[in-house]
Design a protein around this motif. Structure first.
Motif, PDB file in Angstrom:
ATOM      1  N   UNK A 265       0.825  -1.204   0.000  1.00 40.42           N
ATOM      2  CA  UNK A 265       0.000   0.000   0.000  1.00 40.42           C
ATOM      3  C   UNK A 265       0.863   1.259   0.000  1.00 40.42           C
ATOM      4  N   UNK A 266       1.974   1.197   0.731  1.00 41.54           N
ATOM      5  CA  UNK A 266       2.882   2.345   0.827  1.00 41.54           C
ATOM      6  C   UNK A 266       3.484   2.660  -0.546  1.00 41.54           C
ATOM      7  N   UNK A 267       4.076   1.663  -1.163  1.00 39.46           N
ATOM      8  CA  UNK A 267       4.698   1.893  -2.471  1.00 39.46           C
ATOM      9  C   UNK A 267       3.647   2.158  -3.550  1.00 39.46           C
ATOM     10  N   UNK A 268       2.486   1.508  -3.414  1.00 40.42           N
ATOM     11  CA  UNK A 268       1.426   1.718  -4.397  1.00 40.42           C
ATOM     12  C   UNK A 268       0.924   3.154  -4.395  1.00 40.42           C
ATOM     13  N   UNK A 269       0.785   3.750  -3.204  1.00 38.95           N
ATOM     14  CA  UNK A 269       0.319   5.137  -3.135  1.00 38.95           C
ATOM     15  C   UNK A 269       1.329   6.084  -3.778  1.00 38.95           C
ATOM     16  N   UNK A 276       4.952  11.908  -1.927  1.00 40.70           N
ATOM     17  CA  UNK A 276       6.258  11.859  -1.284  1.00 40.70           C
ATOM     18  C   UNK A 276       6.233  10.748  -0.236  1.00 40.70           C
ATOM     19  N   UNK A 277       7.394  10.126   0.046  1.00 42.77           N
ATOM     20  CA  UNK A 277       7.417   9.087   1.090  1.00 42.77           C
ATOM     21  C   UNK A 277       6.877   9.586   2.426  1.00 42.77           C
ATOM     22  N   UNK A 302      -1.092  15.556   6.628  1.00 45.87           N
ATOM     23  CA  UNK A 302       0.165  15.739   7.344  1.00 45.87           C
ATOM     24  C   UNK A 302       1.314  15.103   6.573  1.00 45.87           C
ATOM     25  N   UNK A 303       2.505  15.421   7.025  1.00 49.54           N
ATOM     26  CA  UNK A 303       3.724  14.841   6.473  1.00 49.54           C
ATOM     27  C   UNK A 303       4.583  14.381   7.641  1.00 49.54           C
ATOM     28  N   UNK A 304       5.350  13.313   7.446  1.00 50.06           N
ATOM     29  CA  UNK A 304       6.150  12.767   8.545  1.00 50.06           C
ATOM     30  C   UNK A 304       7.531  12.342   8.026  1.00 50.06           C
ATOM     31  N   UNK A 324       4.432  19.776   3.024  1.00 43.17           N
ATOM     32  CA  UNK A 324       5.515  20.631   2.553  1.00 43.17           C
ATOM     33  C   UNK A 324       4.970  21.818   1.769  1.00 43.17           C
ATOM     34  N   UNK A 325       5.469  23.022   2.108  1.00 41.62           N
ATOM     35  CA  UNK A 325       5.062  24.278   1.462  1.00 41.62           C
ATOM     36  C   UNK A 325       3.579  24.585   1.672  1.00 41.62           C
TER      37      UNK A 325
END
Length: 339
Positions: A265-269, A276-277, A302-304, A324-325
């Motif tokens: 799911x992570x790589x698919x998204x 972004x990762x 959010x971003x982590x 980001x931004x």
């Protein structure tokens, strides 16, 4: 620093008898913006020399600092900070509002500059040890007070042997500094984006020095310095998976035991939604809008990003923050292709 050209130097040197002694001291007197200033010396020769210096400053049209009563050049030299002290002050100013990875980037740029700004290159600590001390403690606001004793010794040496930050105003110094931010440890040219990021930190540092009166103007535009040329790297189509290959790769990841389905799911998204990762790692069920037919949506809140525990406020390796931004609490809707 408030300055004025309203300066009047007393023509006579005041002679003072020392109490209980058959000796004298000599006082130079002058006024700056109406305020009395004086300096006493043990001999007339010293007093005469000082008065001559003040008269020369007036004759060449130099302004005087109102607070100290000194010629502007002397007041600036008296208040000058070493590059190391100023760099720490700059880091501290940026720290509270900067993202963890930005803090690390600032430290990285300053580490490239610090060796150039050393007045004494003899008995220099081991290069790797000095870079480690500056990176992990010196240019890290949170960890600096807790530096081990051996690291404190290294930082104290750097502090003692740093040139004043005003040295950046010399053409040969700022050119050497620019060369340093554009080079790797082995002396080879650094990547264009890497150089640009470090040069941006240096530019901002010089602007802050101007703001605090340590420099008259930003010295970077005064020298002709060539940035590394941007090279366009073409993507080899053979290295990019097509949709059929991507589905096969994701299926193979999902078949792995344990975290396989989650990693798929992570790589698919990232593949299907170009995330972004740091954005993909924050996705949960509440972020998904996946209809049975047609395009779906991902709601990004959010971003982590990974930053390392030394640079985050929480002590976690990850720096949980806004996109980001984007402003805090600002979400983004990302379309997802039908599969």
């Amino acid at each position: 620093m408030g300055t004025t050209f309203e300066v009047r130097i007393e023509p006579k040197i005041q002679k003072n008898r020392l109490a209980g002694k058959d000796r004298f001291s000599y006082t130079v007197r002058w006024r700056v913006a109406g305020e009395r200033c004086k300096k006493t010396y043990a001999s007339r020769a010293l007093a005469d020399g000082r008065r001559s210096e003040l008269v020369s400053a007036v004759r060449r049209g130099e302004a005087f600092d109102i607070e100290s009563g000194l010629p502007e050049s002397e007041a600036r030299a008296r208040d000058a900070m070493s590059f190391y002290d100023f760099a720490c002050k700059y880091v501290d100013m940026k720290w509270s509002r900067a993202a963890a990875n930005t803090r690390r980037s600032i430290a990285d740029a300053l580490i490239a500059v610090a060796p150039v700004m050393l007045a004494n290159t003899r008995s220099t600590p081991d290069g790797k040890l000095m870079r480690n001390a500056l990176h992990k403690w010196g240019f890290n606001t949170a960890r600096r007070p807790d530096a081990p004793v051996d690291i404190e010794d290294v930082l104290a040496w750097v502090q003692r042997n740093s040139l004043p930050v005003s040295a950046l105003g010399r053409a040969e110094t700022i050119r050497a500094v620019l060369d340093a931010v554009g080079s790797k440890l082995d002396g080879k040219p650094a990547a264009v984006t890497y150089t640009a990021r470090r040069r941006a930190v240096l530019w901002n540092l010089c602007e802050y020095a101007v703001e605090l009166g340590q420099l008259d103007a930003n010295p970077i535009p005064t020298v002709k310095w060539s940035r590394p040329k941007r090279t366009i790297k073409r993507v080899d189509p053979a290295t990019v998976p097509n949709p059929t290959q991507a589905r096969a790769l994701l299926a193979a990841v999902a078949a792995r035991p344990g975290a396989g389905p989650r990693m798929a799911a992570y790589f698919g998204s990232m593949y299907y939604a170009a995330l972004r990762p740091a954005e993909a790692i924050e996705l949960g069920l509440s972020n998904l809008r996946l209809p049975r037919e047609g395009w779906g949506k991902l709601i990004l809140n959010d971003s982590n990003p990974y930053a390392g525990s030394a640079w985050t406020d929480s002590g976690s390796d990850y720096d949980h923050r806004q996109l980001k931004h984007r402003e805090v609490a600002k979400s983004v809707r990302c379309p997802v292709l039908p599969t």
